[in-house]
Scaffold this motif. Structure first.
Motif, short mmCIF file in Angstrom:
data_model
loop_
_atom_site.label_atom_id
_atom_site.label_comp_id
_atom_site.label_asym_id
_atom_site.label_seq_id
_atom_site.Cartn_x
_atom_site.Cartn_y
_atom_site.Cartn_z
N THR A 7 0.86 -1.18 0.00
CA THR A 7 0.00 0.00 0.00
C THR A 7 0.90 1.23 0.00
N PRO A 8 0.40 2.40 -0.43
CA PRO A 8 -0.94 2.63 -0.96
C PRO A 8 -1.14 1.94 -2.31
N PRO A 9 -2.39 1.62 -2.64
CA PRO A 9 -2.66 0.96 -3.92
C PRO A 9 -2.26 1.86 -5.09
N ILE A 10 -1.80 1.23 -6.16
CA ILE A 10 -1.34 1.95 -7.33
C ILE A 10 -2.35 1.85 -8.46
N PHE A 11 -2.83 3.01 -8.90
CA PHE A 11 -3.65 3.10 -10.11
C PHE A 11 -2.72 3.53 -11.24
N ASP A 12 -2.81 2.84 -12.36
CA ASP A 12 -1.77 2.91 -13.39
C ASP A 12 -2.34 3.45 -14.71
N GLY A 13 -1.52 4.26 -15.41
CA GLY A 13 -2.00 4.94 -16.61
C GLY A 13 -2.02 4.14 -17.88
N HIS A 14 -1.37 2.94 -17.91
CA HIS A 14 -1.34 2.22 -19.18
C HIS A 14 -0.85 0.80 -19.02
N ASN A 15 -1.56 -0.16 -19.63
CA ASN A 15 -1.03 -1.51 -19.80
C ASN A 15 -1.57 -2.11 -21.08
N ASP A 16 -0.90 -3.19 -21.53
CA ASP A 16 -1.27 -3.88 -22.77
C ASP A 16 -1.67 -5.32 -22.52
N LEU A 264 4.28 8.14 -15.41
CA LEU A 264 5.64 7.76 -15.76
C LEU A 264 5.66 6.37 -16.38
N ASN A 265 6.21 6.28 -17.59
CA ASN A 265 6.35 5.02 -18.31
C ASN A 265 7.53 4.23 -17.74
N PHE A 266 7.36 2.92 -17.52
CA PHE A 266 8.42 2.08 -17.00
C PHE A 266 9.30 1.49 -18.10
N ALA A 267 9.01 1.75 -19.37
CA ALA A 267 9.81 1.17 -20.45
C ALA A 267 11.26 1.63 -20.34
N THR A 268 12.17 0.69 -20.27
CA THR A 268 13.57 1.04 -20.00
C THR A 268 14.17 1.92 -21.09
N CYS A 269 13.76 1.72 -22.35
CA CYS A 269 14.36 2.52 -23.43
C CYS A 269 13.97 3.98 -23.36
N PHE A 270 12.91 4.31 -22.62
CA PHE A 270 12.51 5.70 -22.44
C PHE A 270 13.00 6.26 -21.10
N LEU A 271 13.36 5.37 -20.18
CA LEU A 271 13.91 5.79 -18.89
C LEU A 271 15.41 6.05 -18.96
N ARG A 272 16.13 5.20 -19.67
CA ARG A 272 17.59 5.26 -19.63
C ARG A 272 18.12 6.48 -20.39
N PRO A 273 19.04 7.22 -19.81
CA PRO A 273 19.63 8.37 -20.52
C PRO A 273 20.34 7.98 -21.81
N ASP A 274 20.79 6.70 -21.90
CA ASP A 274 21.49 6.28 -23.12
C ASP A 274 20.55 5.67 -24.15
N GLY A 275 19.24 5.57 -23.86
CA GLY A 275 18.27 5.08 -24.81
C GLY A 275 18.25 3.59 -25.04
N GLY A 305 2.45 5.22 -15.31
CA GLY A 305 1.84 4.69 -16.53
C GLY A 305 2.74 3.58 -17.03
N SER A 306 2.68 2.42 -16.43
CA SER A 306 3.73 1.41 -16.46
C SER A 306 4.08 0.89 -17.85
N ASP A 307 3.09 0.75 -18.73
CA ASP A 307 3.28 0.02 -20.01
C ASP A 307 3.53 -1.46 -19.76
N PHE A 308 3.03 -2.00 -18.65
CA PHE A 308 3.11 -3.43 -18.40
C PHE A 308 2.53 -4.21 -19.57
N ASP A 309 3.17 -5.30 -19.90
CA ASP A 309 2.82 -6.18 -21.02
C ASP A 309 2.98 -5.52 -22.37
N GLY A 310 3.63 -4.34 -22.40
CA GLY A 310 3.89 -3.68 -23.67
C GLY A 310 5.33 -3.23 -23.83
#
Length: 358
Positions: A7-16, A264-275, A305-310
């Motif tokens: 907790t607290p529960p997480i409401f998420d902006g995006h999944n696939d 915030l998107n969890f996709a590593t290619c958008f998180l990492r400064p080196d892409g 906005g995790s982008d889980f499963d995407g």
């Protein structure tokens, strides 16, 4: 994970998840949803284990990437600039979109009350209070809407409450950003005349217009046409990682001025400064993006906005059951309990009230 906070529960902006279930054999879908198979990022048991309160479930029409290229290898070794896939005609997209909308409703029906498709912010809040996982029906790319826009009324009646006019490939409504690193989201023309009509109709129906994936001119067009809060359901900060997919400080300032929201998107290619895509990145890139977003937007306009499963997500999270580790990392970074609650769900509830209504 057992000693970390659920907790607290997480409401998420995006999944696939709907895409993963649609690709599965029909006879396997209930099992994958209700029991899981240890693959992918989402299923009902792992949602419960991670304290996942719900989120935006995307209807997304897949398309093959250009042939003859090792896309993963290119994205593992920036710089890269991938050609956009061809447009998908409405005759192809619409049956797939209807099937995914049906899968979401079946998930609700077979969940024995543990999962509910919600139409308003009030319904989401009641689910949060009651421990029920809340789903908002989202469309990532409006290929399933024809030029007469009539299908939007049908999908709205079926529960659609959020829509992104584009994914990356062009549609009759506008233009998405390509997979390019380094790059800037100012990559082409804005909304088409039909795209402007679509945004206006979404305003009339109180369908949230998602800015994630839109190019810079399309972003500006939505801002000029709509008086609703500006929302990017799953995006990161361009100042930290210069991907075309990420939001510039100018765009973040516009979102702040319009009382909007970034997940915030969890996709590593958008998180990492080196892409790069590699998942072994620790917590520092996530926290850098969060610090930048909060510094630019304020504490009441940032969520997840995790982008889980995407997408590939950091090893520290791994899947939805890893969300307790994320909460612990936020606390260890010095975020207080009130801010963590806002990031986890309070800010999404605020913007849903303003867009969908109570």
């Amino acid at each position: 994970m057992t000693d970390l906070p659920a907790t607290p529960p997480i409401f998420d902006g995006h999944n696939d998840l709907l895409l993963r279930l649609w690709r599965a054999a029909p006879e396997d879908r209930d099992r994958l949803w209700l029991r899981g198979n240890g693959r992918g990022h989402l299923d009902l048991p792992r949602m419960r284990a991670g304290g996942f309160a719900g989120g935006f479930f995307a209807i997304y029409i897949p398309s093959p990437m250009p042939g003859g290229l090792d896309i993963d290898a290119m994205m593992d070794n920036p710089p890269y600039d991938l050609a956009l896939p061809d447009p998908v005609p409405v005759q192809t997209a619409q049956p797939i979109a209807l099937a995914m909308a049906g899968i979401l409703r079946r998930m609700e029906r077979v969940s024995d009350g543990a999962f509910r498709v919600c139409l308003t912010a009030g319904e989401v809040e009641r689910c949060l209070a009651g421990g029920v996982i809340a789903a908002i029906t989202h469309m990532e790319g409006a290929e399933a809407i024809g030029p007469d826009l009539d299908a939007l009324h049908v999908f709205h009646a079926a529960g659609l409450r959020s829509l992104g006019p584009v994914w990356s490939r062009p549609t009759i409504f506008g233009h998405g950003v390509p997979f390019r690193f380094p790059g800037d989201p100012d990559t082409g023309d804005g909304l088409t005349p039909l795209g402007r009509d679509l945004v206006r109709l979404c305003g009339e129906l109180r369908v949230l217009v998602d800015l994630s994936h839109l190019n810079a001119k399309g972003f500006d067009d939505v801002a000029a046409l709509s008086d609703a809060p500006l929302v990017a359901t799953h995006s990161c900060a361009h100042a930290v990682s210069p991907s075309t997919r990420n939001l510039t400080d100018r765009q973040l300032d516009m979102i702040r001025e319009r009382d909007g929201m970034v997940g915030l998107n969890f996709a590593t290619c958008f998180l990492r400064p080196d892409g790069r895509r590699g998942a072994d990145i620790g917590w520092e890139p996530i926290l850098r993006h969060l610090d930048h977003l909060i510094g630019r937007l304020g504490e009441d306009k940032v969520g997840f906005g995790s982008d889980f499963d995407g997408a590939m997500v950091p090893d520290g999270i791994r899947d939805v059951a890893g969300l307790p580790a994320l909460r612990a990392a936020l606390a260890g970074h010095g975020y207080d309990a009130a801010l963590i609650e806002r990031l986890c769900h309070g800010n999404w509830i605020r913007v849903l009230r303003a867009t969908l209504g109570a």
